[in-house]
Design a protein around this motif. Structure first.
Motif, PDB file in Angstrom:
ATOM      1  N   SER A  96       0.854  -1.192   0.000  1.00  0.00           N
ATOM      2  CA  SER A  96       0.000   0.000   0.000  1.00  0.00           C
ATOM      3  C   SER A  96       0.884   1.234   0.000  1.00  0.00           C
ATOM      4  O   SER A  96       1.966   1.247   0.598  1.00  0.00           O
ATOM      5  CB  SER A  96      -0.932   0.022   1.220  1.00  0.00           C
ATOM      6  OG  SER A  96      -0.204   0.253   2.405  1.00  0.00           O
TER       7      SER A  96
ATOM      8  N   ASP B 281      -1.838   7.761   6.802  1.00  0.00           N
ATOM      9  CA  ASP B 281      -2.444   6.442   6.627  1.00  0.00           C
ATOM     10  C   ASP B 281      -1.791   5.449   7.577  1.00  0.00           C
ATOM     11  O   ASP B 281      -0.629   5.591   7.978  1.00  0.00           O
ATOM     12  CB  ASP B 281      -2.275   5.953   5.189  1.00  0.00           C
ATOM     13  CG  ASP B 281      -3.054   6.807   4.201  1.00  0.00           C
ATOM     14  OD1 ASP B 281      -4.048   7.420   4.630  1.00  0.00           O
ATOM     15  OD2 ASP B 281      -2.663   6.852   3.022  1.00  0.00           O
ATOM     16  N   SER B 282      -2.524   4.421   7.902  1.00  0.00           N
ATOM     17  CA  SER B 282      -1.989   3.363   8.760  1.00  0.00           C
ATOM     18  C   SER B 282      -1.228   2.341   7.921  1.00  0.00           C
ATOM     19  O   SER B 282      -1.626   2.024   6.790  1.00  0.00           O
ATOM     20  CB  SER B 282      -3.128   2.661   9.508  1.00  0.00           C
ATOM     21  OG  SER B 282      -2.681   1.481  10.112  1.00  0.00           O
TER      22      SER B 282
ATOM     23  N   ASP C 261      -3.134  -0.582   6.473  1.00  0.00           N
ATOM     24  CA  ASP C 261      -3.934  -0.508   5.253  1.00  0.00           C
ATOM     25  C   ASP C 261      -3.448  -1.510   4.212  1.00  0.00           C
ATOM     26  O   ASP C 261      -4.160  -1.820   3.253  1.00  0.00           O
ATOM     27  CB  ASP C 261      -3.870   0.900   4.659  1.00  0.00           C
ATOM     28  CG  ASP C 261      -4.648   1.920   5.489  1.00  0.00           C
ATOM     29  OD1 ASP C 261      -5.439   1.480   6.349  1.00  0.00           O
ATOM     30  OD2 ASP C 261      -4.430   3.136   5.292  1.00  0.00           O
TER      31      ASP C 261
ATOM     32  N   THR D 118      -5.631  -4.424   3.140  1.00  0.00           N
ATOM     33  CA  THR D 118      -6.814  -4.263   2.303  1.00  0.00           C
ATOM     34  C   THR D 118      -6.670  -5.130   1.057  1.00  0.00           C
ATOM     35  O   THR D 118      -5.676  -5.042   0.340  1.00  0.00           O
ATOM     36  CB  THR D 118      -6.982  -2.798   1.878  1.00  0.00           C
ATOM     37  OG1 THR D 118      -7.112  -1.997   3.049  1.00  0.00           O
ATOM     38  CG2 THR D 118      -8.209  -2.625   1.002  1.00  0.00           C
TER      39      THR D 118
ATOM     40  N   THR E  71      -3.105   0.275  -3.638  1.00  0.00           N
ATOM     41  CA  THR E  71      -2.981  -0.993  -2.900  1.00  0.00           C
ATOM     42  C   THR E  71      -3.018  -2.149  -3.888  1.00  0.00           C
ATOM     43  O   THR E  71      -3.631  -2.066  -4.957  1.00  0.00           O
ATOM     44  CB  THR E  71      -4.122  -1.176  -1.880  1.00  0.00           C
ATOM     45  OG1 THR E  71      -5.375  -1.220  -2.577  1.00  0.00           O
ATOM     46  CG2 THR E  71      -4.129  -0.052  -0.872  1.00  0.00           C
TER      47      THR E  71
END
Length: 514
Positions: free
Chosen positions: A321, A327-328, A331, A334, A341
């Protein structure tokens, strides 16, 4: 002339007498050694290693013994003791170790000096004893250093008593409920009876007949099978090596796993290693800082074709990602395919591991060739970079050095070629030579705590590098299952120039199948 004849006659008498005295000393010293270091069928390897002079003296006596004039019974007793002592010696040389099979070439590739000859343990067992004397009882007195063997006794085998000792140990083993496992409808035999079937008549029926010749209660069932051999080390549990909890569960005891050693013949090693790498860069040219995260799952299976050559397969799966630093990193998990991503299988290929030197069982070379899988792995306008479009060839050179009983140093030098292919097709053929050192501490028989440092230069027109340092731990849940956790801080020129940060979190799982 009379003096010459007298001297010749005297030498013919003195030489055999000297050889006999030497053998008598060997049997006496071996008897003292076994009495001191064998307890209830187990060996105190830690104590032997702390005072190895006694064992080394016995090994010297084995190598220089003159048995040319010895009778068959004396030779028989000598070779039995020599085998058991050389097994103990080889384990002590590699101690701490969880199994004789963790030492590459333990039985068939390591030559020893035995009565003026260079022979391996297998040659000693099969040529000097089994082939010479045609006596299956040797299988119950030759102890291979594993719990699956009949217990080792705490005295030496002596010429005057060796046949009675062979008879006694055979009878004890074949009446032992842990060695011959009997249920209401089935008999389970040690794999000794499978591996050496010809020595017991060649069939299961013949083996049962041999066993019944020594059993107090004869076996009667026709349902005969073999239970798996227990290759865990036949070691005494002492306060030097184990805590109280470990002493209560001997079946789970397993000393450190040596990653650099090849796996034993016929065994399978399954490994899963997960790497979560996240990188955050500082603001550049007024732009906001960003975050890139890679989750890589390596799965491998390795089979021991022999004790020095292993082969298998490696699979690489990735999720990535890209976004802002707000942002984490999570993520990355996902599963949706977007412009930022992505996830998928990126490489699969063969792996081999080879231990080239018998004298260096913890030195090995491992090579993996990942064939790039998937489409546009390098990314495009609709999908981000996930891996190189070309193949990857990764060769690792391992070695491991013990430092006393509780420490070791692991070293690794690698040759890595990434994105293999024609430059006209856009491949970069990036070449690097990573080096890595791991210092390990073993607080108990199941736990490893280690510090890691590595440096990787990229040998290309625009020189680049990365280095990382971190701490990790491994824990052996049982002799066949190990888990690992590692955290590192990562650095390269781009991260340094942008005042960024990067780190990895790794989780590993290893399963051994004997």
């Amino acid at each position: 002339m009379r003096i010459l004849l007298l001297s010749l006659a005297l030498s013919l008498f003195v030489i055999p007498l000297g050889a006999q005295n030497s053998l008598d000393n060997f049997f006496s010293n071996a008897n003292t050694f076994f009495q001191s270091h064998v307890q209830n069928g187990l060996v105190d390897y830690a104590a032997v290693k702390q005072n190895i002079i006694e064992l080394n003296s016995l090994r010297d006596q084995i190598g220089t013994a003159n048995i040319n004039q010895a009778d068959a019974t004396t030779k028989k007793a000598f070779y039995i003791n020599a085998y058991n002592l050389l097994v103990i010696g080889q384990i002590v040389d590699n101690y701490p170790v969880s199994s004789p099979l963790k030492v590459s070439g333990f039985f068939d590739n390591q030559p020893f000096d035995v009565a003026g000859e260079k022979i391996t343990l297998n040659q000693l067992e099969k040529n000097k004893l089994l082939a010479t004397y045609k006596d299956a009882r040797f299988h119950f007195v030759l102890v291979c250093g594993a719990l699956g063997c009949p217990p080792i006794i705490d005295v030496a085998y002596l010429p005057a008593t060796v046949d009675a000792q062979l008879e006694q140990q055979t009878r004890l083993a074949l009446n032992d409920a842990n060695f011959i496992k009997v249920t209401a409808d089935q008999v389970a035999l040690s794999q000794i009876f499978e591996w050496y079937a010809d020595d017991f008549g060649g069939t299961k029926a013949a083996a049962i007949s041999f066993i019944n010749g020594y059993r107090d209660t004869p076996l009667s069932t026709d349902q005969v099978g073999f239970y798996p051999y227990d290759w865990n080390l036949n070691m005494v549990q002492t306060s030097r090596s184990f805590n109280t909890e470990e002493q209560s569960d001997f079946g789970n005891i397993s000393l450190r796993y040596v990653v650099s050693a090849s796996i034993p013949e016929g065994s399978i090693e399954l490994k899963a290693f997960t790497n979560l790498y996240t990188q955050e860069t500082g603001a550049v040219g007024g732009n906001l800082s960003d975050r890139a995260t890679f989750f890589t799952q390596n799965l491998s299976a390795l089979y021991g074709f022999n004790n020095r050559f292993n082969a298998g397969i490696d699979i690489k799966y990735r999720q990535v990602s890209f976004g802002s630093n707000t942002d984490s990193g999570f993520d990355v998990f996902t599963l949706e395919q977007t412009a930022t991503t992505r996830q998928g299988l990126t490489g699969i290929g063969p792996k081999i591991r080879y231990s080239p030197f018998i004298a260096l069982p913890n030195f090995s070379i491992q090579s993996t060739y990942w064939i790039a899988t998937g489409t546009d792995l390098g990314g495009n306008n609709e999908r981000p970079f996930i891996d190189f479009n070309g193949d990857v060839w990764f060769t690792q050179i391992f070695n491991d050095f013990s430092i006393g009983d509780n420490f070791s140093v692991f070293t690794e030098i690698d040759i890595l070629v990434e994105d293999i292919g024609a430059e006209t097709d856009g491949h970069i053929n990036r070449f690097s030579t990573p080096v890595q050192t791991i210092f390990s501490f073993f607080p108990n028989s199941k736990t490893t705590i280690y510090a890691l440092g590595s440096y990787s230069p990229y040998w290309q027109e625009d020189y680049d590098y990365f280095y990382q340092a971190g701490m990790g731990t491994k824990y052996q849940i049982n002799p066949r299952l190990e888990v690992e956790l590692l955290y590192t801080q990562f650095r390269n020129s781009f991260i340094r120039e942008t005042d960024g940060t990067a780190s990895t979190l790794n989780f590993g799982l290893r399963v051994s199948i004997f």
